[in-house]
Scaffold this active site. Sequence first.
Site, PDB file in Angstrom:
ATOM      1  N   SER A 145      58.285 111.235  47.290  1.00 51.80           N
ATOM      2  CA  SER A 145      57.361 111.694  46.249  1.00 51.80           C
ATOM      3  C   SER A 145      58.099 112.613  45.278  1.00 51.80           C
ATOM      4  CB  SER A 145      56.215 112.479  46.892  1.00 51.80           C
ATOM      5  OG  SER A 145      55.459 113.142  45.894  1.00 51.80           O
ATOM      6  N   TYR A 158      53.551 119.357  52.363  1.00 50.04           N
ATOM      7  CA  TYR A 158      53.765 117.984  51.880  1.00 50.04           C
ATOM      8  C   TYR A 158      55.088 117.889  51.123  1.00 50.04           C
ATOM      9  CZ  TYR A 158      52.990 113.594  49.393  1.00 50.04           C
ATOM     10  OH  TYR A 158      53.121 112.320  48.870  1.00 50.04           O
TER      11      TYR A 158
HETATM   12  N1  LIG Z   1      48.811 108.583  45.989  1.00 52.86           N
HETATM   13  C1  LIG Z   1      49.776 109.128  45.287  1.00 52.86           C
HETATM   14  O1  LIG Z   1      49.582 109.495  44.129  1.00 52.86           O
HETATM   15  C2  LIG Z   1      51.148 109.297  45.889  1.00 52.86           C
HETATM   16  C3  LIG Z   1      52.150 109.875  45.104  1.00 52.86           C
HETATM   17  C4  LIG Z   1      53.432 110.010  45.643  1.00 52.86           C
HETATM   18  C5  LIG Z   1      53.692 109.562  46.933  1.00 52.86           C
HETATM   19  N2  LIG Z   1      52.694 108.999  47.682  1.00 52.86           N
HETATM   20  C6  LIG Z   1      53.036 108.523  49.026  1.00 52.86           C
HETATM   21  O2  LIG Z   1      52.696 107.143  49.107  1.00 52.86           O
HETATM   22  C7  LIG Z   1      52.401 106.812  50.484  1.00 52.86           C
HETATM   23  C8  LIG Z   1      51.058 106.107  50.550  1.00 52.86           C
HETATM   24  O3  LIG Z   1      50.073 107.018  50.089  1.00 52.86           O
HETATM   25  P1  LIG Z   1      48.598 106.582  49.669  1.00 52.86           P
HETATM   26  O4  LIG Z   1      48.267 107.360  48.466  1.00 52.86           O
HETATM   27  O5  LIG Z   1      48.477 105.110  49.685  1.00 52.86           O
HETATM   28  O6  LIG Z   1      47.800 107.246  50.890  1.00 52.86           O
HETATM   29  P2  LIG Z   1      46.516 106.765  51.701  1.00 52.86           P
HETATM   30  O7  LIG Z   1      46.025 107.983  52.412  1.00 52.86           O
HETATM   31  O8  LIG Z   1      45.592 106.020  50.804  1.00 52.86           O
HETATM   32  O9  LIG Z   1      47.157 105.756  52.759  1.00 52.86           O
HETATM   33  C9  LIG Z   1      47.990 106.217  53.800  1.00 52.86           C
HETATM   34  C10 LIG Z   1      47.792 105.324  54.999  1.00 52.86           C
HETATM   35  O10 LIG Z   1      48.610 105.825  56.080  1.00 52.86           O
HETATM   36  C11 LIG Z   1      47.861 105.754  57.266  1.00 52.86           C
HETATM   37  N3  LIG Z   1      48.341 106.734  58.236  1.00 52.86           N
HETATM   38  C12 LIG Z   1      48.327 108.088  58.108  1.00 52.86           C
HETATM   39  N4  LIG Z   1      48.789 108.650  59.228  1.00 52.86           N
HETATM   40  C13 LIG Z   1      49.128 107.650  60.081  1.00 52.86           C
HETATM   41  C14 LIG Z   1      49.666 107.607  61.405  1.00 52.86           C
HETATM   42  N5  LIG Z   1      49.921 108.728  62.075  1.00 52.86           N
HETATM   43  N6  LIG Z   1      49.884 106.407  61.989  1.00 52.86           N
HETATM   44  C15 LIG Z   1      49.582 105.253  61.314  1.00 52.86           C
HETATM   45  N7  LIG Z   1      49.075 105.240  60.081  1.00 52.86           N
HETATM   46  C16 LIG Z   1      48.845 106.417  59.453  1.00 52.86           C
HETATM   47  C17 LIG Z   1      46.423 106.064  56.834  1.00 52.86           C
HETATM   48  O11 LIG Z   1      45.468 105.607  57.803  1.00 52.86           O
HETATM   49  C18 LIG Z   1      46.339 105.329  55.504  1.00 52.86           C
HETATM   50  O12 LIG Z   1      45.865 104.002  55.656  1.00 52.86           O
HETATM   51  C19 LIG Z   1      52.452 108.125  51.258  1.00 52.86           C
HETATM   52  O13 LIG Z   1      53.703 108.249  51.893  1.00 52.86           O
HETATM   53  C20 LIG Z   1      52.294 109.176  50.163  1.00 52.86           C
HETATM   54  O14 LIG Z   1      52.855 110.400  50.531  1.00 52.86           O
HETATM   55  C21 LIG Z   1      51.431 108.861  47.189  1.00 52.86           C
END
Ligand SMILES: NC(=O)c1ccc[n+]([C@@H]2O[C@H](COP(=O)([O-])OP(=O)(O)OC[C@H]3O[C@@H](n4cnc5c(N)ncnc54)[C@H](O)[C@@H]3O)[C@@H](O)[C@H]2O)c1
Length: 263
Positions: A145, A158
């Site tokens: 990120s 985070y």
């Molecule tokens: N949304 C954003 O704007 C953004 C920006 C930068 C980085 N990210 C990164 O992108 C990735 C995806 O994020 P997202 O926004 O789709 O999040 P989200 O919360 O929509 O999805 C994350 C998924 O991970 C699963 N998960 C969490 N803990 C778990 C565990 N212990 N075991 C198995 N599954 C688990 C959750 O059930 C969920 O389905 C993450 O690594 C996040 O840090 C997101």
Amino acid sequence: MPKDSGTHGARALVTGAGGGLGRQIAIDLAMRGVDVAVADLNEKGVDETIALCASSKARLLPVIGDLTADDGPENAVRKVVGAWGGLDILVNNAGYGGIERFLEMTAGLWDRTLAVNVKALALMTAAAGRVMAEQKSGRIVNITSPASRMALPNYTAYAASKAAVDSITRSAAITLAPLGVTVNSVAPGMMDTEMQRSTEAVLARLEGRNDVDAFLDERTRRVPIGRRAEITEVSATVIWLALDAPAYITAERLNASGGLDRD
Ligand SMILES: NC(=O)c1ccc[n+]([C@@H]2O[C@H](COP(=O)([O-])OP(=O)(O)OC[C@H]3O[C@@H](n4cnc5c(N)ncnc54)[C@H](O)[C@@H]3O)[C@@H](O)[C@H]2O)c1
């Protein structure tokens, strides 16, 4: 990756694929003919992702479980190898983020954040790396990120966890480079996912803002490109590294953040 440039027959494991970015990555891989193991603790989300891949010719494998559990990563990889005989692509996408003020930080938030974003990701990388090293081929893509390089006093655990992801990506890339396996990462900009929605709602409250829509607009305007990232744009970046990028690219951190992160 299969040695030819085709993608049919490649076997992928995507963590956190029960929703958000991970779901899109699973769909896009399946549509390219890649078999996808859909890993998440959210069983319903996994079922939905698999249903959304139904029109592809790919094989889909549900991998339900908490990756922070003892042997969670090892068991997930073992399940895929047991079903398909190997693993060509790992996308470490599962993530967790919680907002709290720096001076009010709690052990609970640190434990959960580091367990998911750091420990599980590192152990997944090692478990998959062992299989790929044996095969002498494979590609690993970690989701980091822009937060990893920013000063975020309300999002410290985070941000620190994503700095650890960058560090693990470097260590894994160097370990696996002589063994035919690449390890890269993608830094997505703000996407409209469940994680982002809940995070920003709490952030608005913490900053004393009742006008959440205006708050979100201000944050969007800070992105140089002037808008938030489409999940499909970030997924396409991951797919490029997983399937199409030259094999010489490793230890790379690719920004898909609209200019938010510019190193
Ligand atoms: N949304 C954003 O704007 C953004 C920006 C930068 C980085 N990210 C990164 O992108 C990735 C995806 O994020 P997202 O926004 O789709 O999040 P989200 O919360 O929509 O999805 C994350 C998924 O991970 C699963 N998960 C969490 N803990 C778990 C565990 N212990 N075991 C198995 N599954 C688990 C959750 O059930 C969920 O389905 C993450 O690594 C996040 O840090 C997101």
